[in-house]
Design a protein around this motif. Sequence first.
Motif, PDB file in Angstrom:
ATOM      1  N   LEU A 127      14.158  93.811  21.015  1.00  0.00           N
ATOM      2  CA  LEU A 127      13.507  92.981  19.962  1.00  0.00           C
ATOM      3  C   LEU A 127      12.975  91.748  20.466  1.00  0.00           C
ATOM      4  CD1 LEU A 127      16.244  93.762  17.207  1.00  0.00           C
ATOM      5  CD2 LEU A 127      13.660  94.586  17.299  1.00  0.00           C
ATOM      6  N   PHE A 128      13.754  91.267  21.366  1.00  0.00           N
ATOM      7  CA  PHE A 128      13.156  89.835  22.164  1.00  0.00           C
ATOM      8  C   PHE A 128      11.946  90.091  22.724  1.00  0.00           C
ATOM      9  CE2 PHE A 128      16.843  86.481  21.962  1.00  0.00           C
ATOM     10  CZ  PHE A 128      17.227  86.697  20.657  1.00  0.00           C
ATOM     11  N   ALA A 129      11.826  91.101  23.574  1.00  0.00           N
ATOM     12  CA  ALA A 129      10.815  91.725  24.282  1.00  0.00           C
ATOM     13  C   ALA A 129       9.338  91.652  23.917  1.00  0.00           C
ATOM     14  CB  ALA A 129      11.138  92.585  25.257  1.00  0.00           C
ATOM     15  N   ARG A 130       9.468  92.069  22.297  1.00  0.00           N
ATOM     16  CA  ARG A 130       8.370  92.296  21.804  1.00  0.00           C
ATOM     17  C   ARG A 130       7.549  90.698  21.495  1.00  0.00           C
ATOM     18  NH1 ARG A 130      10.869  96.147  16.849  1.00  0.00           N
ATOM     19  NH2 ARG A 130      11.174  98.038  18.008  1.00  0.00           N
ATOM     20  N   ARG A 131       8.145  89.923  21.720  1.00  0.00           N
ATOM     21  CA  ARG A 131       7.654  88.275  21.552  1.00  0.00           C
ATOM     22  C   ARG A 131       8.001  87.450  22.767  1.00  0.00           C
ATOM     23  NH1 ARG A 131       6.526  86.799  15.809  1.00  0.00           N
ATOM     24  NH2 ARG A 131       7.036  88.693  14.468  1.00  0.00           N
ATOM     25  N   SER A 132       8.878  87.796  23.556  1.00  0.00           N
ATOM     26  CA  SER A 132       9.249  86.921  24.578  1.00  0.00           C
ATOM     27  C   SER A 132       9.910  87.414  25.530  1.00  0.00           C
ATOM     28  CB  SER A 132       9.850  85.558  24.140  1.00  0.00           C
ATOM     29  OG  SER A 132      10.313  84.888  25.278  1.00  0.00           O
ATOM     30  N   LYS A 133       8.867  87.784  26.908  1.00  0.00           N
ATOM     31  CA  LYS A 133       9.669  88.484  27.957  1.00  0.00           C
ATOM     32  C   LYS A 133      10.682  87.657  28.489  1.00  0.00           C
ATOM     33  CE  LYS A 133       6.643  91.892  27.637  1.00  0.00           C
ATOM     34  NZ  LYS A 133       7.205  92.919  26.494  1.00  0.00           N
ATOM     35  N   LEU A 134      10.240  86.285  28.442  1.00  0.00           N
ATOM     36  CA  LEU A 134      11.229  85.416  29.170  1.00  0.00           C
ATOM     37  C   LEU A 134      12.655  85.257  28.365  1.00  0.00           C
ATOM     38  CD1 LEU A 134      12.197  83.301  31.024  1.00  0.00           C
ATOM     39  CD2 LEU A 134      11.076  81.311  29.507  1.00  0.00           C
ATOM     40  N   ALA A 135      12.513  85.640  27.034  1.00  0.00           N
ATOM     41  CA  ALA A 135      13.857  85.756  26.169  1.00  0.00           C
ATOM     42  C   ALA A 135      14.770  86.906  26.478  1.00  0.00           C
ATOM     43  CB  ALA A 135      13.414  85.461  24.810  1.00  0.00           C
ATOM     44  N   ALA A 136      13.815  87.685  26.333  1.00  0.00           N
ATOM     45  CA  ALA A 136      14.602  89.269  27.029  1.00  0.00           C
ATOM     46  C   ALA A 136      14.991  89.087  28.689  1.00  0.00           C
ATOM     47  CB  ALA A 136      13.499  90.164  26.793  1.00  0.00           C
ATOM     48  N   ALA A 137      14.403  88.635  29.276  1.00  0.00           N
ATOM     49  CA  ALA A 137      14.807  88.616  30.779  1.00  0.00           C
ATOM     50  C   ALA A 137      16.186  87.702  31.001  1.00  0.00           C
ATOM     51  CB  ALA A 137      13.829  88.024  31.731  1.00  0.00           C
ATOM     52  N   LEU A 138      16.129  86.709  30.204  1.00  0.00           N
ATOM     53  CA  LEU A 138      17.361  85.922  30.193  1.00  0.00           C
ATOM     54  C   LEU A 138      18.517  86.519  29.821  1.00  0.00           C
ATOM     55  CD1 LEU A 138      15.836  82.567  28.681  1.00  0.00           C
ATOM     56  CD2 LEU A 138      17.094  82.789  30.972  1.00  0.00           C
ATOM     57  N   LEU A 139      18.406  87.533  28.935  1.00  0.00           N
ATOM     58  CA  LEU A 139      19.732  88.422  28.776  1.00  0.00           C
ATOM     59  C   LEU A 139      19.978  89.641  29.423  1.00  0.00           C
ATOM     60  CD1 LEU A 139      18.943  88.682  24.537  1.00  0.00           C
ATOM     61  CD2 LEU A 139      20.475  87.034  26.055  1.00  0.00           C
ATOM     62  N   VAL A 140      19.093  89.896  30.539  1.00  0.00           N
ATOM     63  CA  VAL A 140      19.465  90.986  31.244  1.00  0.00           C
ATOM     64  C   VAL A 140      20.631  90.571  32.322  1.00  0.00           C
ATOM     65  CG1 VAL A 140      18.651  92.291  33.329  1.00  0.00           C
ATOM     66  CG2 VAL A 140      17.065  91.975  31.454  1.00  0.00           C
ATOM     67  N   PRO A 141      21.013  89.437  32.896  1.00  0.00           N
ATOM     68  CA  PRO A 141      22.231  89.332  33.562  1.00  0.00           C
ATOM     69  C   PRO A 141      23.236  89.305  32.913  1.00  0.00           C
ATOM     70  CG  PRO A 141      20.647  87.772  34.143  1.00  0.00           C
ATOM     71  CD  PRO A 141      20.099  88.316  32.969  1.00  0.00           C
ATOM     72  N   TYR A 142      23.348  88.963  31.373  1.00  0.00           N
ATOM     73  CA  TYR A 142      24.412  89.032  30.410  1.00  0.00           C
ATOM     74  C   TYR A 142      24.663  90.547  30.172  1.00  0.00           C
ATOM     75  CZ  TYR A 142      26.518  88.616  25.598  1.00  0.00           C
ATOM     76  OH  TYR A 142      27.247  88.768  24.635  1.00  0.00           O
ATOM     77  N   LEU A 143      23.734  91.395  30.044  1.00  0.00           N
ATOM     78  CA  LEU A 143      24.098  92.881  29.746  1.00  0.00           C
ATOM     79  C   LEU A 143      24.584  93.093  31.191  1.00  0.00           C
ATOM     80  CD1 LEU A 143      23.524  95.259  28.328  1.00  0.00           C
ATOM     81  CD2 LEU A 143      21.213  95.660  29.049  1.00  0.00           C
ATOM     82  N   ALA A 144      24.073  92.862  32.407  1.00  0.00           N
ATOM     83  CA  ALA A 144      24.811  93.796  33.417  1.00  0.00           C
ATOM     84  C   ALA A 144      26.150  93.184  33.580  1.00  0.00           C
ATOM     85  CB  ALA A 144      24.065  93.093  34.911  1.00  0.00           C
ATOM     86  N   TRP A 145      26.661  91.838  33.373  1.00  0.00           N
ATOM     87  CA  TRP A 145      27.899  91.562  33.225  1.00  0.00           C
ATOM     88  C   TRP A 145      28.756  92.306  32.213  1.00  0.00           C
ATOM     89  CZ3 TRP A 145      30.701  89.397  36.802  1.00  0.00           C
ATOM     90  CH2 TRP A 145      32.085  88.930  36.676  1.00  0.00           C
ATOM     91  N   ILE A 146      28.365  92.290  31.249  1.00  0.00           N
ATOM     92  CA  ILE A 146      29.136  93.148  30.063  1.00  0.00           C
ATOM     93  C   ILE A 146      29.218  94.508  30.328  1.00  0.00           C
ATOM     94  CG2 ILE A 146      29.001  91.140  28.178  1.00  0.00           C
ATOM     95  CD1 ILE A 146      26.786  93.240  26.737  1.00  0.00           C
ATOM     96  N   LEU A 147      28.202  94.983  31.009  1.00  0.00           N
ATOM     97  CA  LEU A 147      28.485  96.581  31.231  1.00  0.00           C
ATOM     98  C   LEU A 147      29.442  96.654  32.537  1.00  0.00           C
ATOM     99  CD1 LEU A 147      24.808  97.674  31.253  1.00  0.00           C
ATOM    100  CD2 LEU A 147      26.373  98.394  29.846  1.00  0.00           C
ATOM    101  N   TYR A 148      29.331  95.616  33.414  1.00  0.00           N
ATOM    102  CA  TYR A 148      30.512  95.737  34.332  1.00  0.00           C
ATOM    103  C   TYR A 148      31.899  95.505  33.373  1.00  0.00           C
ATOM    104  CZ  TYR A 148      33.911  93.966  37.696  1.00  0.00           C
ATOM    105  OH  TYR A 148      34.938  93.512  38.629  1.00  0.00           O
ATOM    106  N   ALA A 149      31.810  94.707  32.857  1.00  0.00           N
ATOM    107  CA  ALA A 149      33.330  94.257  31.910  1.00  0.00           C
ATOM    108  C   ALA A 149      33.671  95.260  31.044  1.00  0.00           C
ATOM    109  CB  ALA A 149      33.063  92.926  31.047  1.00  0.00           C
ATOM    110  N   THR A 150      32.690  96.255  30.681  1.00  0.00           N
ATOM    111  CA  THR A 150      32.939  97.494  29.952  1.00  0.00           C
ATOM    112  C   THR A 150      33.699  98.550  30.998  1.00  0.00           C
ATOM    113  OG1 THR A 150      31.228  97.023  28.249  1.00  0.00           O
ATOM    114  CG2 THR A 150      31.966  99.372  28.500  1.00  0.00           C
ATOM    115  N   ALA A 151      32.991  98.579  32.018  1.00  0.00           N
ATOM    116  CA  ALA A 151      33.563  99.713  33.051  1.00  0.00           C
ATOM    117  C   ALA A 151      34.993  99.132  33.460  1.00  0.00           C
ATOM    118  CB  ALA A 151      32.822  99.617  34.152  1.00  0.00           C
ATOM    119  N   LEU A 152      35.125  97.931  33.581  1.00  0.00           N
ATOM    120  CA  LEU A 152      36.405  97.448  33.777  1.00  0.00           C
ATOM    121  C   LEU A 152      37.400  97.513  32.719  1.00  0.00           C
ATOM    122  CD1 LEU A 152      38.401  95.900  35.757  1.00  0.00           C
ATOM    123  CD2 LEU A 152      37.439  93.659  34.955  1.00  0.00           C
TER     124      LEU A 152
END
Length: 158
Positions: free
Chosen positions: A125-150
Amino acid sequence: MTERVAQRNPWLVLAGFLGVVAVVAGVGALAATSARDVYARLEQPSWAAPASWFGPVWTVLYVMIALAGWCYWRTDGETRGFAAYGIGLLFNLLWTPLFFAGGATRLALADIVLLDVVVVVTIVLFARRSKLAAALLVPYLAWILYATALNTAIVVLA
């Protein structure tokens, strides 16, 4: 920039985003007062991160989450994006008390899986209006996916 966004002081709005995210972080910090001890007692996989990583990583991620919300707001972001963002903050807020304070690792796993889905939706949803806003959430997603696996590994090993 639309008229609604132009009418508000962007620095005050940024402070608001930082404040809301700080509340989420603060609840997590309060619930994690014994997290190092709890984490050390858990049966963990060999690839588990050291406890010392969590504070610095989350500090950076929380700042990025607040900046993402602010960048999206600057585009006069639509309600669905903000709803997803808020729901994600709620799931984030719940995970630490569930996992560390409550010892409910299975319930925490359900929470973080829902968080994963909500963050993906928020990025889209953020990427539709702001690529920067969406990109800022990608490291967060990566970390929580790691946390999910853990979290999953800890549930399986228990």
